[in-house]
Design an enzyme around this catalytic site. Structure first.
Site, PDB file in Angstrom:
ATOM      1  CG  HIS A 183      -5.169  -2.285  -0.771  1.00 34.01           C
ATOM      2  ND1 HIS A 183      -4.466  -1.739  -1.827  1.00 34.01           N
ATOM      3  CD2 HIS A 183      -4.689  -1.674   0.337  1.00 34.01           C
ATOM      4  CE1 HIS A 183      -3.606  -0.843  -1.373  1.00 34.01           C
ATOM      5  NE2 HIS A 183      -3.725  -0.782  -0.069  1.00 34.01           N
ATOM      6  CB  SER A 237      -0.969  -0.027   1.180  1.00 35.01           C
ATOM      7  OG  SER A 237      -1.965   0.959   1.011  1.00 35.01           O
ATOM      8  CG  ASP A 247      -5.615  -2.642  -4.709  1.00 32.27           C
ATOM      9  OD1 ASP A 247      -6.415  -1.801  -4.256  1.00 32.27           O
ATOM     10  OD2 ASP A 247      -4.423  -2.683  -4.381  1.00 32.27           O
TER      11      ASP A 247
END
Length: 148
Positions: A123, A11, A91
């Site tokens: 994600h 991330s 995602d």
């Protein structure tokens, strides 16, 4: 001096992996899971605009120079470190083209790289079978570069 060290992040950490690759070459290898490549295109493709607006002081059309200043695509010419790129096809926070762009930039520069893609993950890598593949791939990547 290159130490037997690697970085693994996802991330925002994946964004930082790309940033580090453009600004530091002390690491033997990197692992980028769901990291942003281009701040401008990513902004318009994400389901989450709050953080880039807050972190970079507004929307790109009002503060493009700041978004662009901290965009990893502008530092690819400095990339040197081998990188494993991991991305999920579902995602919506950091869309898959960000991972593909990272991987293509690495390949185009001739930097050793690998792309691990999970079409049914978001994600995070949550499915048990995919998690096993994730861990095996990451450990194999690290073993390749972090030998004594």
């Amino acid at each position: 001096l290159k130490l037997l060290i690697s970085l693994i992040f996802y991330s925002f950490g994946g964004y930082m992996i790309n940033w580090i690759n453009g600004h530091d070459d002390r690491f033997k290898c990197l692992v980028n899971h769901d990291g942003r490549f281009n701040n401008i295109s990513s902004y318009y493709a994400t389901d989450e605009q709050f953080f880039p607006e807050y972190d970079l002081g507004g929307v790109p059309y009002d503060s493009q120079s700041v978004h662009d200043k901290f965009s990893n695509h502008n530092f690819v010419q400095n990339w040197k470190t081998p990188c494993l790129v991991i991305h999920g096809g579902k995602d919506y926070r950091v869309v898959e083209t960000e991972g593909l762009s990272t991987y293509c930039a690495l390949q185009r520069k001739g930097i050793e790289s690998q792309f691990l893609y999970f079409p049914n993950e978001n994600h995070l890598c949550l499915r048990p079978k995919n998690s096993i593949v994730w861990h095996k791939t990451v450990l194999d990547w690290l073993s390749k570069f972090l030998k004594d």
